[in-house]
Write a protein that holds these residues in place. Structure first.
Motif, PDB file in Angstrom:
ATOM      1  N   GLN A 138       0.793  -1.179  -0.120  1.00  0.00           N
ATOM      2  CA  GLN A 138       0.005  -0.026  -0.191  1.00  0.00           C
ATOM      3  C   GLN A 138       0.958   1.305   0.074  1.00  0.00           C
ATOM      4  N   HIS A 139       0.646   2.176  -0.975  1.00  0.00           N
ATOM      5  CA  HIS A 139       1.347   3.500  -0.935  1.00  0.00           C
ATOM      6  C   HIS A 139       0.833   4.479  -0.383  1.00  0.00           C
TER       7      HIS A 139
ATOM      8  N   ASP B  68       9.010   9.313   0.853  1.00  0.00           N
ATOM      9  CA  ASP B  68       7.669   8.700   0.240  1.00  0.00           C
ATOM     10  C   ASP B  68       7.857   7.373   1.156  1.00  0.00           C
ATOM     11  N   ILE B  69       6.318   6.666   1.464  1.00  0.00           N
ATOM     12  CA  ILE B  69       6.205   5.650   2.498  1.00  0.00           C
ATOM     13  C   ILE B  69       5.417   4.406   1.707  1.00  0.00           C
ATOM     14  N   HIS B  70       5.699   3.384   1.961  1.00  0.00           N
ATOM     15  CA  HIS B  70       4.999   2.172   1.591  1.00  0.00           C
ATOM     16  C   HIS B  70       4.724   1.293   2.766  1.00  0.00           C
ATOM     17  N   ARG B  71       3.720   0.707   2.832  1.00  0.00           N
ATOM     18  CA  ARG B  71       3.284  -0.059   3.800  1.00  0.00           C
ATOM     19  C   ARG B  71       2.999  -1.491   3.421  1.00  0.00           C
TER      20      ARG B  71
ATOM     21  N   HIS C  38      16.706   2.230   2.296  1.00  0.00           N
ATOM     22  CA  HIS C  38      15.395   1.925   2.672  1.00  0.00           C
ATOM     23  C   HIS C  38      15.361   2.037   4.357  1.00  0.00           C
ATOM     24  N   VAL C  39      14.629   2.749   4.833  1.00  0.00           N
ATOM     25  CA  VAL C  39      14.407   2.692   6.466  1.00  0.00           C
ATOM     26  C   VAL C  39      13.270   2.008   6.584  1.00  0.00           C
ATOM     27  N   LEU C  40      13.057   0.856   7.450  1.00  0.00           N
ATOM     28  CA  LEU C  40      11.787  -0.047   7.477  1.00  0.00           C
ATOM     29  C   LEU C  40      11.674  -0.137   9.169  1.00  0.00           C
ATOM     30  N   SER C  41      10.492  -0.297   9.509  1.00  0.00           N
ATOM     31  CA  SER C  41       9.824  -0.238  10.900  1.00  0.00           C
ATOM     32  C   SER C  41       8.991  -1.404  10.992  1.00  0.00           C
ATOM     33  N   ARG C  42       9.129  -2.101  11.821  1.00  0.00           N
ATOM     34  CA  ARG C  42       8.021  -3.361  12.178  1.00  0.00           C
ATOM     35  C   ARG C  42       6.882  -2.559  12.935  1.00  0.00           C
ATOM     36  N   LEU C  43       5.689  -2.776  12.526  1.00  0.00           N
ATOM     37  CA  LEU C  43       4.521  -2.487  13.043  1.00  0.00           C
ATOM     38  C   LEU C  43       3.632  -3.692  13.562  1.00  0.00           C
TER      39      LEU C  43
ATOM     40  N   VAL D  63       3.276 -10.206   9.049  1.00  0.00           N
ATOM     41  CA  VAL D  63       4.115  -9.075   9.433  1.00  0.00           C
ATOM     42  C   VAL D  63       3.651  -7.844   8.924  1.00  0.00           C
ATOM     43  N   MET D  64       3.778  -6.489   9.537  1.00  0.00           N
ATOM     44  CA  MET D  64       3.446  -5.464   8.577  1.00  0.00           C
ATOM     45  C   MET D  64       4.744  -4.476   9.026  1.00  0.00           C
ATOM     46  N   MET D  65       4.999  -3.994   7.898  1.00  0.00           N
ATOM     47  CA  MET D  65       6.029  -3.183   7.817  1.00  0.00           C
ATOM     48  C   MET D  65       5.829  -1.818   7.200  1.00  0.00           C
ATOM     49  N   VAL D  66       6.632  -0.832   7.371  1.00  0.00           N
ATOM     50  CA  VAL D  66       6.563   0.426   6.832  1.00  0.00           C
ATOM     51  C   VAL D  66       8.019   0.827   6.302  1.00  0.00           C
ATOM     52  N   LYS D  67       8.138   1.058   4.893  1.00  0.00           N
ATOM     53  CA  LYS D  67       9.249   1.344   4.295  1.00  0.00           C
ATOM     54  C   LYS D  67       9.333   2.891   3.928  1.00  0.00           C
ATOM     55  N   ALA D  68      10.338   3.746   4.362  1.00  0.00           N
ATOM     56  CA  ALA D  68      10.295   5.200   4.021  1.00  0.00           C
ATOM     57  C   ALA D  68      11.743   5.209   3.088  1.00  0.00           C
TER      58      ALA D  68
END
Length: 90
Positions: free
Chosen positions: A5-6, A16-19, A35-40, A81-86
């Motif tokens: 998902q953009h 910009d961010i992708h989830r 890429h900076v990734l965070s685990r949600l 797992v859900m991630m966010v990529k900036a």
């Protein structure tokens, strides 16, 4: 399977961010950018690059350098797992 998902940012923002949600694994191309990734959501993942293998747990953030070229995110649990990529906009 991966569900991407953009999440659009303001046109003047640099990033910009992708989830995305991953059930098993996903291969992500770096496309010349860090890429900076965070685990949600989710308990444990494995990140595989051409040079290393690393493990990350819930709520951790990390950087994948552009030099990695591509990386694999592998879900090590039965729940998605859900991630966010900036990353920097083109």
């Amino acid at each position: 399977m991966i569900k991407l998902q953009h999440l659009p940012t303001h046109k003047e923002h640099l990033n910009d961010i992708h989830r995305f949600k991953i059930n098993t694994s996903a291969t992500i191309k770096a496309e010349g950018q860090a890429h900076v990734l965070s685990r949600l959501e989710g308990e444990k993942i494995e990140i595989i690059t051409k040079d290393s293998i690393s493990f990350f747990h819930y709520a951790e953030s990390f950087v994948i350098p552009a030099a990695a070229e591509e990386y694999i995110i592998r879900n090590l649990t039965k729940e998605p797992v859900m991630m966010v990529k900036a990353f920097v906009k083109n």
